[in-house]
Structures are given as structure tokens and as C-alpha cells.
Design a protein around this motif. Sequence first.
Motif, mmCIF file in Angstrom:
data_model
loop_
_atom_site.group_PDB
_atom_site.id
_atom_site.type_symbol
_atom_site.label_atom_id
_atom_site.label_comp_id
_atom_site.label_asym_id
_atom_site.label_seq_id
_atom_site.Cartn_x
_atom_site.Cartn_y
_atom_site.Cartn_z
ATOM 1 N N VAL A 32 -12.237 -49.247 5.120
ATOM 2 C CA VAL A 32 -13.246 -48.187 5.176
ATOM 3 C C VAL A 32 -13.994 -48.120 3.857
ATOM 4 O O VAL A 32 -13.385 -48.168 2.784
ATOM 5 C CB VAL A 32 -12.603 -46.821 5.493
ATOM 6 N N GLY A 33 -15.309 -47.981 3.923
ATOM 7 C CA GLY A 33 -16.127 -47.901 2.729
ATOM 8 C C GLY A 33 -16.164 -46.511 2.110
ATOM 9 O O GLY A 33 -15.761 -45.515 2.730
ATOM 10 N N ASP A 34 -16.673 -46.446 0.899
ATOM 11 C CA ASP A 34 -16.800 -45.186 0.179
ATOM 12 C C ASP A 34 -17.705 -44.207 0.929
ATOM 13 O O ASP A 34 -18.678 -44.606 1.581
ATOM 14 C CB ASP A 34 -17.394 -45.419 -1.207
ATOM 15 N N TYR A 35 -17.355 -42.934 0.806
ATOM 16 C CA TYR A 35 -18.142 -41.806 1.309
ATOM 17 C C TYR A 35 -18.136 -41.687 2.838
ATOM 18 O O TYR A 35 -18.763 -40.766 3.383
ATOM 19 C CB TYR A 35 -19.589 -41.841 0.793
ATOM 20 N N THR A 36 -17.463 -42.558 3.536
ATOM 21 C CA THR A 36 -17.325 -42.391 4.987
ATOM 22 C C THR A 36 -16.326 -41.274 5.246
ATOM 23 O O THR A 36 -15.228 -41.274 4.689
ATOM 24 C CB THR A 36 -16.873 -43.705 5.637
ATOM 25 N N TYR A 37 -16.738 -40.333 6.099
ATOM 26 C CA TYR A 37 -15.851 -39.192 6.338
ATOM 27 C C TYR A 37 -15.525 -39.016 7.813
ATOM 28 O O TYR A 37 -16.265 -39.432 8.705
ATOM 29 C CB TYR A 37 -16.449 -37.898 5.778
ATOM 30 N N TYR A 38 -14.369 -38.381 8.023
ATOM 31 C CA TYR A 38 -13.907 -37.979 9.348
ATOM 32 C C TYR A 38 -13.803 -36.467 9.343
ATOM 33 O O TYR A 38 -13.251 -35.884 8.415
ATOM 34 C CB TYR A 38 -12.550 -38.621 9.632
ATOM 35 N N ASP A 39 -14.335 -35.831 10.392
ATOM 36 C CA ASP A 39 -14.379 -34.373 10.487
ATOM 37 C C ASP A 39 -13.455 -33.931 11.610
ATOM 38 O O ASP A 39 -13.737 -34.190 12.785
ATOM 39 C CB ASP A 39 -15.826 -33.936 10.758
ATOM 40 N N ASP A 40 -12.341 -33.302 11.247
ATOM 41 C CA ASP A 40 -11.373 -32.876 12.260
ATOM 42 C C ASP A 40 -10.575 -31.694 11.718
ATOM 43 O O ASP A 40 -9.794 -31.851 10.777
ATOM 44 C CB ASP A 40 -10.438 -34.034 12.595
ATOM 45 N N PRO A 41 -10.752 -30.501 12.287
ATOM 46 C CA PRO A 41 -10.033 -29.333 11.778
ATOM 47 C C PRO A 41 -8.530 -29.392 12.009
ATOM 48 O O PRO A 41 -7.773 -28.659 11.371
ATOM 49 C CB PRO A 41 -10.669 -28.161 12.542
ATOM 50 N N ASP A 42 -8.075 -30.249 12.907
ATOM 51 C CA ASP A 42 -6.643 -30.328 13.179
ATOM 52 C C ASP A 42 -5.907 -31.187 12.154
ATOM 53 O O ASP A 42 -4.826 -30.810 11.686
ATOM 54 C CB ASP A 42 -6.392 -30.896 14.583
ATOM 55 N N ASP A 43 -6.486 -32.339 11.807
ATOM 56 C CA ASP A 43 -5.796 -33.236 10.866
ATOM 57 C C ASP A 43 -6.778 -34.299 10.394
ATOM 58 O O ASP A 43 -6.755 -35.440 10.861
ATOM 59 C CB ASP A 43 -4.579 -33.886 11.534
ATOM 60 N N ALA A 44 -7.611 -33.943 9.448
ATOM 61 C CA ALA A 44 -8.638 -34.878 8.979
ATOM 62 C C ALA A 44 -8.031 -36.074 8.262
ATOM 63 O O ALA A 44 -8.626 -37.158 8.240
ATOM 64 C CB ALA A 44 -9.618 -34.159 8.048
ATOM 65 N N GLU A 45 -6.854 -35.907 7.667
ATOM 66 C CA GLU A 45 -6.218 -37.015 6.967
ATOM 67 C C GLU A 45 -5.513 -37.977 7.920
ATOM 68 O O GLU A 45 -5.113 -39.062 7.515
ATOM 69 C CB GLU A 45 -5.227 -36.491 5.929
ATOM 70 N N GLY A 46 -5.388 -37.588 9.182
ATOM 71 C CA GLY A 46 -4.660 -38.403 10.147
ATOM 72 C C GLY A 46 -5.558 -39.303 10.971
ATOM 73 O O GLY A 46 -5.268 -39.570 12.139
ATOM 74 N N PHE A 47 -6.616 -39.795 10.379
ATOM 75 C CA PHE A 47 -7.573 -40.628 11.113
ATOM 76 C C PHE A 47 -6.902 -41.816 11.800
ATOM 77 O O PHE A 47 -7.294 -42.201 12.912
ATOM 78 C CB PHE A 47 -8.654 -41.125 10.156
ATOM 79 N N GLU A 48 -5.892 -42.398 11.181
ATOM 80 C CA GLU A 48 -5.276 -43.604 11.736
ATOM 81 C C GLU A 48 -4.698 -43.384 13.129
ATOM 82 O O GLU A 48 -4.566 -44.349 13.899
ATOM 83 C CB GLU A 48 -4.199 -44.135 10.797
ATOM 84 N N ARG A 49 -4.380 -42.151 13.481
ATOM 85 C CA ARG A 49 -3.834 -41.903 14.812
ATOM 86 C C ARG A 49 -4.870 -42.174 15.905
ATOM 87 O O ARG A 49 -4.518 -42.294 17.092
ATOM 88 C CB ARG A 49 -3.344 -40.455 14.924
ATOM 89 N N ASN A 50 -6.136 -42.263 15.511
ATOM 90 C CA ASN A 50 -7.203 -42.524 16.476
ATOM 91 C C ASN A 50 -7.520 -44.004 16.639
ATOM 92 O O ASN A 50 -8.430 -44.366 17.386
ATOM 93 C CB ASN A 50 -8.477 -41.786 16.040
ATOM 94 N N VAL A 51 -6.788 -44.847 15.918
ATOM 95 C CA VAL A 51 -6.946 -46.298 16.043
ATOM 96 C C VAL A 51 -5.779 -46.774 16.894
ATOM 97 O O VAL A 51 -4.644 -46.893 16.417
ATOM 98 C CB VAL A 51 -6.971 -46.986 14.674
ATOM 99 N N LEU A 52 -6.036 -47.017 18.164
ATOM 100 C CA LEU A 52 -4.989 -47.179 19.161
ATOM 101 C C LEU A 52 -4.700 -48.648 19.476
ATOM 102 O O LEU A 52 -5.611 -49.481 19.460
ATOM 103 C CB LEU A 52 -5.384 -46.445 20.440
#
Length: 212
Positions: A32-52
Motif C-alpha cells: 500500500v502506498g503513502d496516504y492511502t486511507y481506509y474509512d471504517d468506524p468499526d475497525d479501521a486498522e483491520g483492513f486486512e480482514r477485507n482481503v479474502l
Amino acid sequence: MNGPDPRDPHPMAGFPQVCFIKNTIANPNIIVGDYTYYDDPDDAEGFERNVLYHFPFVGDRLVIGKFCAIARGVRFIMNGANHKMSGISTYPFQIFGNGWEAAAPADGELPYKGDTVIGNDVWIGYDSLVMPGVHIGNGAIVAARSVVVNDVPAYSVVGGNPARVIKPRFAADVVARLEAVAWWDWPIEKVTQHLRVIVSGDVDALEACAGA
């Protein structure tokens, strides 16, 4: 000041649902490149769970560029989800063992579509699904709840299931100019200096800034 620190997982004070996800990725096959963000009020740091279905033995990568905006619920299906389709049954008997491993596909029999690659300055809307091996071009917009099964041209707007081009954002010659400028690769000091032009529609001015 030259914008937020790209090393800060949560660059917006008091707003932890936005995360610069480069700082939270542990899987070496997710880049992932710099400044790319994920917006999720439940778990923004848990982006990897969405890579299935991203199994290390498959070896495919998810590559996401800089300055991308990824909304809540966006998911990426990777090649590990594929079943053999050349036979009568698609059921994965071999994964259960107990004698069924004899039905394991030979090398090359499972569909494999390569890396999934998201360009720079891409906006992927709420609850969208990106299928294996898709390439989404720079500056593209994916509408909410789209299912992206084919490559997305740079600076186009796509939507639907399956996602189709709704409209180009710019004429083809302008897209070529924007790709040549590639503002996302400028030093961050230069990006900050020319922000007003980057968010404007003035391509001539952006080219002038590139040469400055």
C-alpha cells in the motif's frame, strides 16, 4: 507544514475511523502506498480482514497505490477463492483430506488471474467488491456496491454488478496528460505547494506546476 505524517495510522485527531493503512499491514503480499486511507468506524486498522482468500501458497499480491480513498466494507477477493472449473464438479474435495486429496488439481488447473493492482488517486466506494486479478487505473472512481470483475480504465467512473464504465472523467488525450504528470509521485513538499491546482480541473496549470 507539508500535510499529515504518512507514518501516523490515524492522521485525523479525534477521528480514529480513518487510517493510513500502510502502517497496519502485516502481510508482505499486500503493498500500500503513502496516504492511502481506509474509512471504517468499526475497525479501521483491520483492513486486512477485507482481503479474502489470500493464501500465501498462492503467491498473488494486492498492490494499492498512493492517495487512494477506500470506503467501509470494500473487499478484495484473491485467487485463493478459485475452484477448478474444467471438470464436472467444482467442489473442492481435496481440502477435506481423508482420501479426497486424490482429487487435488494438478499445477495450472486452478484459475489464476495474477495480482490485483489499484492505481493512485483511486476512490473505491462503500461495500464494493474487487475480484481477483483486476487492475484499476489511476484516478478511477468505483461507485458504491459495485462488483468489479474487469479492468477499470484510468480516470473513469464505473458502477454496477458487474461494474461497467458509466463515464470517463476526462477525454482520452487529457487522461494521457494526467498520467504523464503523475502528481502522486511528486515530493510531498511539491504536492502541498500545488494542492489548489491538483484539486482543480485545470490540466494546463497542473502541467505548468510539474515543470516548475
